[in-house]
Design a protein around this motif. Structure first.
Motif, mmCIF file in Angstrom:
data_model
loop_
_atom_site.group_PDB
_atom_site.id
_atom_site.type_symbol
_atom_site.label_atom_id
_atom_site.label_comp_id
_atom_site.label_asym_id
_atom_site.label_seq_id
_atom_site.Cartn_x
_atom_site.Cartn_y
_atom_site.Cartn_z
ATOM 1 N N PRO A 76 2.337 -12.003 4.164
ATOM 2 C CA PRO A 76 1.780 -12.477 3.135
ATOM 3 C C PRO A 76 0.678 -13.623 3.276
ATOM 4 C CG PRO A 76 4.006 -12.241 2.964
ATOM 5 C CD PRO A 76 3.604 -11.983 4.419
ATOM 6 N N GLU A 77 0.916 -14.532 4.164
ATOM 7 C CA GLU A 77 -0.109 -15.838 4.520
ATOM 8 C C GLU A 77 -1.268 -15.285 4.888
ATOM 9 O OE1 GLU A 77 3.198 -15.721 5.603
ATOM 10 O OE2 GLU A 77 4.092 -16.600 4.124
ATOM 11 N N GLU A 78 -1.239 -13.992 5.735
ATOM 12 C CA GLU A 78 -2.420 -13.760 6.410
ATOM 13 C C GLU A 78 -2.508 -12.158 6.397
ATOM 14 O OE1 GLU A 78 -4.672 -14.095 10.608
ATOM 15 O OE2 GLU A 78 -3.153 -15.726 9.852
ATOM 16 N N PRO A 79 -2.759 -11.510 5.355
ATOM 17 C CA PRO A 79 -2.742 -10.019 5.288
ATOM 18 C C PRO A 79 -3.927 -9.574 6.100
ATOM 19 C CG PRO A 79 -2.739 -11.153 2.889
ATOM 20 C CD PRO A 79 -3.016 -11.974 3.854
ATOM 21 N N ARG A 80 -3.595 -8.460 6.729
ATOM 22 C CA ARG A 80 -4.691 -7.878 7.589
ATOM 23 C C ARG A 80 -5.457 -6.739 7.184
ATOM 24 N NH1 ARG A 80 -3.652 -8.971 13.059
ATOM 25 N NH2 ARG A 80 -5.760 -8.152 13.598
ATOM 26 N N CYS A 81 -5.417 -6.245 6.042
ATOM 27 C CA CYS A 81 -6.167 -5.397 5.187
ATOM 28 C C CYS A 81 -6.373 -5.461 3.693
ATOM 29 C CB CYS A 81 -5.591 -3.871 5.644
ATOM 30 S SG CYS A 81 -4.326 -3.292 4.357
ATOM 31 N N GLY A 82 -7.374 -4.949 3.115
ATOM 32 C CA GLY A 82 -7.613 -5.216 1.581
ATOM 33 C C GLY A 82 -6.441 -4.685 0.686
ATOM 34 N N PHE A 83 -5.854 -3.643 1.200
ATOM 35 C CA PHE A 83 -4.586 -3.079 0.525
ATOM 36 C C PHE A 83 -3.397 -3.810 0.189
ATOM 37 C CE2 PHE A 83 -7.234 0.871 1.501
ATOM 38 C CZ PHE A 83 -7.853 0.939 0.259
ATOM 39 N N SER A 84 -2.893 -4.423 1.413
ATOM 40 C CA SER A 84 -1.974 -5.181 1.550
ATOM 41 C C SER A 84 -2.074 -6.618 0.748
ATOM 42 C CB SER A 84 -1.666 -5.541 3.126
ATOM 43 O OG SER A 84 -1.087 -4.420 3.918
ATOM 44 N N ASN A 85 -3.476 -7.093 0.982
ATOM 45 C CA ASN A 85 -3.940 -8.296 0.341
ATOM 46 C C ASN A 85 -3.837 -8.055 -0.983
ATOM 47 O OD1 ASN A 85 -4.780 -10.894 0.160
ATOM 48 N ND2 ASN A 85 -6.864 -10.186 -0.507
ATOM 49 N N ALA A 86 -4.196 -6.925 -1.691
ATOM 50 C CA ALA A 86 -4.115 -6.880 -3.088
ATOM 51 C C ALA A 86 -2.569 -6.898 -3.551
ATOM 52 C CB ALA A 86 -4.840 -5.507 -3.617
ATOM 53 N N VAL A 87 -1.653 -6.173 -2.937
ATOM 54 C CA VAL A 87 -0.240 -6.196 -3.178
ATOM 55 C C VAL A 87 0.322 -7.715 -3.126
ATOM 56 C CG1 VAL A 87 2.205 -5.603 -2.238
ATOM 57 C CG2 VAL A 87 0.415 -3.934 -2.175
ATOM 58 N N VAL A 88 -0.061 -8.127 -2.172
ATOM 59 C CA VAL A 88 0.080 -9.756 -2.072
ATOM 60 C C VAL A 88 -0.096 -10.554 -3.369
ATOM 61 C CG1 VAL A 88 0.071 -11.798 -0.873
ATOM 62 C CG2 VAL A 88 0.450 -10.160 0.370
ATOM 63 N N GLN A 89 -1.553 -10.444 -3.879
ATOM 64 C CA GLN A 89 -2.183 -11.193 -4.793
ATOM 65 C C GLN A 89 -1.406 -10.689 -6.090
ATOM 66 O OE1 GLN A 89 -3.812 -13.664 -4.394
ATOM 67 N NE2 GLN A 89 -3.497 -13.095 -2.452
ATOM 68 N N ILE A 90 -1.028 -9.258 -6.082
ATOM 69 C CA ILE A 90 -0.412 -8.842 -7.459
ATOM 70 C C ILE A 90 1.337 -9.648 -7.565
ATOM 71 C CG2 ILE A 90 0.807 -6.921 -8.639
ATOM 72 C CD1 ILE A 90 -1.429 -5.417 -7.450
ATOM 73 N N LEU A 91 1.828 -9.645 -6.622
ATOM 74 C CA LEU A 91 3.085 -10.143 -6.444
ATOM 75 C C LEU A 91 3.256 -11.625 -6.688
ATOM 76 C CD1 LEU A 91 4.898 -7.938 -3.594
ATOM 77 C CD2 LEU A 91 5.075 -7.661 -5.969
ATOM 78 N N LYS A 92 2.105 -12.197 -5.884
ATOM 79 C CA LYS A 92 1.839 -13.687 -6.294
ATOM 80 C C LYS A 92 1.875 -14.015 -7.821
ATOM 81 C CE LYS A 92 -0.401 -16.139 -3.209
ATOM 82 N NZ LYS A 92 -1.232 -16.769 -2.506
ATOM 83 N N MET A 93 1.065 -13.434 -8.432
ATOM 84 C CA MET A 93 0.498 -13.538 -9.926
ATOM 85 C C MET A 93 1.883 -13.344 -10.738
ATOM 86 S SD MET A 93 -3.015 -11.647 -10.834
ATOM 87 C CE MET A 93 -3.169 -10.252 -10.039
ATOM 88 N N HIS A 94 2.813 -12.493 -10.249
ATOM 89 C CA HIS A 94 4.042 -12.208 -11.105
ATOM 90 C C HIS A 94 5.009 -13.025 -10.498
ATOM 91 C CE1 HIS A 94 3.151 -8.621 -13.452
ATOM 92 N NE2 HIS A 94 2.082 -8.350 -12.415
ATOM 93 N N GLY A 95 4.835 -13.824 -9.539
ATOM 94 C CA GLY A 95 5.801 -15.003 -9.121
ATOM 95 C C GLY A 95 7.023 -14.258 -8.320
ATOM 96 N N VAL A 96 6.942 -13.237 -7.628
ATOM 97 C CA VAL A 96 7.878 -12.528 -7.142
ATOM 98 C C VAL A 96 8.241 -13.059 -5.737
ATOM 99 C CG1 VAL A 96 8.728 -10.180 -6.292
ATOM 100 C CG2 VAL A 96 7.475 -10.616 -8.427
ATOM 101 N N GLU A 97 9.344 -13.206 -5.271
ATOM 102 C CA GLU A 97 9.852 -13.336 -3.933
ATOM 103 C C GLU A 97 10.299 -12.355 -3.413
ATOM 104 O OE1 GLU A 97 12.563 -16.583 -3.494
ATOM 105 O OE2 GLU A 97 11.785 -17.943 -5.079
#
Length: 143
Positions: A49-70
């Protein structure tokens, strides 16, 4: 060999590469039933999560971050057994993969669609997670 060392099985330094690979597959074979149920939300992704290695993984991380999901995150780039095994387990050919309450939800495109249409908020609510976006919406309604 690096995957063995990272997984804590680096005591076979004198073994041949063929034996290490064979042992690696035997020792580190993941139990996906346990992994996907270890947390309410589990993501198999490229990178962390701190360093996604592809754009799709980064998008998932950003969405979950917006929702505050652990969530639990598993870097498929560190272990070929995890990378190929999760695809077989879910019968889904691409990474990232998202599981909610042990159930396969889909990849980046499906999570993005759920985020946009509000279904993600509802799915999170079903497992006892209140979305930060929903909290903000409620606060704005009070003002």
């Amino acid at each position: 060999m690096n995957s063995l060392i990272r997984s804590g099985v680096g005591c076979i330094l004198s073994a041949s590469k063929q034996n290490v690979r064979l042992l690696s597959k035997t020792v580190t074979k993941p139990d996906f039933n346990k992994l996907v149920k270890n947390n309410k939300v589990v993501v198999f992704m490229k990178g962390v999560p701190e360093e996604p290695r592809c754009g799709f993984s980064n998008a998932v991380v950003q969405i979950l971050k917006m929702h505050g999901v652990e969530y639990d995150a598993h870097n498929v780039l560190e272990n070929e057994d995890v990378r190929n095994g999760i695809k077989e387990y879910s019968n889904w050919p691409t990474i990232p993969q998202i599981f909610i309450n042990g159930e396969f939800v889909g990849g980046c495109d499906i999570l993005m669609q759920m985020h946009k249409n509000g279904d993600l908020v509802e799915e999170l609510k079903k497992v006892g997670i209140e979305s930060e976006l929903l909290k903000l919406e409620k606060e704005n309604e009070k003002k």
